[in-house]
Design a protein around this motif. Structure first.
Motif, PDB file in Angstrom:
ATOM      1  N   PHE A 124      37.658  50.186  78.007  1.00  0.00           N
ATOM      2  CA  PHE A 124      38.731  50.101  79.009  1.00  0.00           C
ATOM      3  C   PHE A 124      39.156  48.655  79.240  1.00  0.00           C
ATOM      4  O   PHE A 124      40.329  48.355  79.366  1.00  0.00           O
ATOM      5  N   ALA A 125      38.166  47.768  79.298  1.00  0.00           N
ATOM      6  CA  ALA A 125      38.455  46.370  79.627  1.00  0.00           C
ATOM      7  C   ALA A 125      39.048  45.609  78.442  1.00  0.00           C
ATOM      8  O   ALA A 125      39.581  44.526  78.610  1.00  0.00           O
ATOM      9  N   ARG A 126      38.931  46.181  77.234  1.00  0.00           N
ATOM     10  CA  ARG A 126      39.523  45.521  76.059  1.00  0.00           C
ATOM     11  C   ARG A 126      41.024  45.715  76.042  1.00  0.00           C
ATOM     12  O   ARG A 126      41.762  44.892  75.535  1.00  0.00           O
ATOM     13  N   LYS A 127      41.443  46.849  76.584  1.00  0.00           N
ATOM     14  CA  LYS A 127      42.854  47.223  76.444  1.00  0.00           C
ATOM     15  C   LYS A 127      43.743  46.791  77.601  1.00  0.00           C
ATOM     16  O   LYS A 127      44.942  46.661  77.432  1.00  0.00           O
ATOM     17  N   ALA A 128      43.166  46.647  78.784  1.00  0.00           N
ATOM     18  CA  ALA A 128      44.009  46.374  79.951  1.00  0.00           C
ATOM     19  C   ALA A 128      43.216  45.641  81.023  1.00  0.00           C
ATOM     20  O   ALA A 128      41.987  45.578  80.954  1.00  0.00           O
ATOM     21  N   SER A 129      43.921  45.117  82.000  1.00  0.00           N
ATOM     22  CA  SER A 129      43.228  44.527  83.147  1.00  0.00           C
ATOM     23  C   SER A 129      42.601  45.657  83.945  1.00  0.00           C
ATOM     24  O   SER A 129      43.238  46.682  84.184  1.00  0.00           O
ATOM     25  N   VAL A 130      41.358  45.464  84.322  1.00  0.00           N
ATOM     26  CA  VAL A 130      40.653  46.539  85.033  1.00  0.00           C
ATOM     27  C   VAL A 130      39.879  46.021  86.227  1.00  0.00           C
ATOM     28  O   VAL A 130      39.453  44.869  86.264  1.00  0.00           O
ATOM     29  N   ILE A 131      39.666  46.935  87.156  1.00  0.00           N
ATOM     30  CA  ILE A 131      38.662  46.721  88.183  1.00  0.00           C
ATOM     31  C   ILE A 131      37.713  47.892  88.017  1.00  0.00           C
ATOM     32  O   ILE A 131      38.113  49.050  88.042  1.00  0.00           O
ATOM     33  N   MET A 132      36.472  47.587  87.714  1.00  0.00           N
ATOM     34  CA  MET A 132      35.511  48.626  87.343  1.00  0.00           C
ATOM     35  C   MET A 132      34.364  48.588  88.335  1.00  0.00           C
ATOM     36  O   MET A 132      33.837  47.506  88.602  1.00  0.00           O
ATOM     37  N   ASP A 133      34.003  49.733  88.895  1.00  0.00           N
ATOM     38  CA  ASP A 133      32.878  49.704  89.828  1.00  0.00           C
ATOM     39  C   ASP A 133      31.695  50.507  89.303  1.00  0.00           C
ATOM     40  O   ASP A 133      31.852  51.412  88.493  1.00  0.00           O
TER      41      ASP A 133
END
Ligand code: DC
Length: 230
Positions: A124-133
């Motif tokens: 997920f973080a490779r493709k787009a800006s993310v906030i991951m919890d």
């Protein structure tokens, strides 16, 4: 627009259950127009599968044997809500049942389960800006995240919040039971050998015990904007 490609960045939000991670991360994602990934939902989906199959979540070998038959997908609906699919079936509501929480906590202690899910989360973080919890986003999943936040709050305050949330969802539970399960989960999540819950060395620790939603959100937004330079 000056034609400069937008910078891709990642924000890791870790902490114990009930500290406000998902509510805050979801609101911040909407405000910053980035993707929100709730990784607890992925562990809950594995827990849900174990429960459906009548597998004891503490029996690591039995859970590991399930993995080859598990296909997990994540979809976002028009409102931006994250849906979990287990072998094609939408289990988004089922994984929120209180009894799934302990299954999720038990399966998440199994190293093979964690490695099974690692690449999916990193993707997920490779493709787009993310906030991951989650619990290990800043320490294991995204060790190079641009921003790492560790949210914490007093266990009794977290249990009160969870009691209210369960009530609003129509699945009320007595406070004493919610508190006991929360303590049990805290213990499991912090004492397991595989990726235990702990703040990354470079995480900013924020205690939300006495902050309301708006205050917490503003604090996190300030940290993110300063670190990312947006
Ligand atoms: O955030 P949650 O309560 O939905 O998470 C369910 C369980 O999954 C929790 O007990 C710990 C585990 N978990 C984990 O080990 N690592 C993550 N990144 C996210 C959740």
């Amino acid at each position: 627009m000056d034609g400069t490609p937008e910078k891709i960045y990642s924000v890791a939000v870790d902490g114990p259950s009930g500290a406000g991670k998902s509510t805050l991360a979801m609101a911040l994602a909407a405000e910053l127009h980035i993707l929100y990934v709730d990784t607890g939902a992925i562990y809950r989906t594995i827990g849900c599968c174990a429960r459906r199959q009548g597998v004891d979540a503490a029996d690591a070998q039995a859970v590991i044997a399930l993995l080859p038959q598990i296909n997990i997908e994540m979809r976002y609906d028009a409102q931006g809500l994250q849906h979990m699919l287990l072998n094609g079936e939408d289990v988004t509501a089922e994984i929120r049942l209180p009894e799934i929480s302990l299954y999720a906590s038990a399966v998440s202690a199994i190293p093979e389960v964690r490695s099974f899910l690692l690449e999916m989360q990193r993707d997920f973080a490779r493709k787009a800006s993310v906030i991951m919890d989650g619990r290990d986003i800043g320490t294991v999943v995204l060790p190079n995240a641009d921003v790492k936040i560790f949210l914490q709050a007093d266990v009794e305050i977290r249990a009160r919040r969870r009691e209210k949330e369960l009530c609003e969802r129509g699945t009320p539970r007595p406070f004493a039971q919610v508190l006991q399960e929360m303590r049990e989960r805290d213990y499991n999540d912090t004492h397991r050998a595989a990726a235990p819950l702990r703040p990354a060395e470079d995480a900013v620790v924020v205690d939300t015990s006495y902050l309301d939603f708006q205050q917490s959100k503003e604090k996190l937004l300030e940290i993110i904007k300063e670190k990312v330079g947006i």
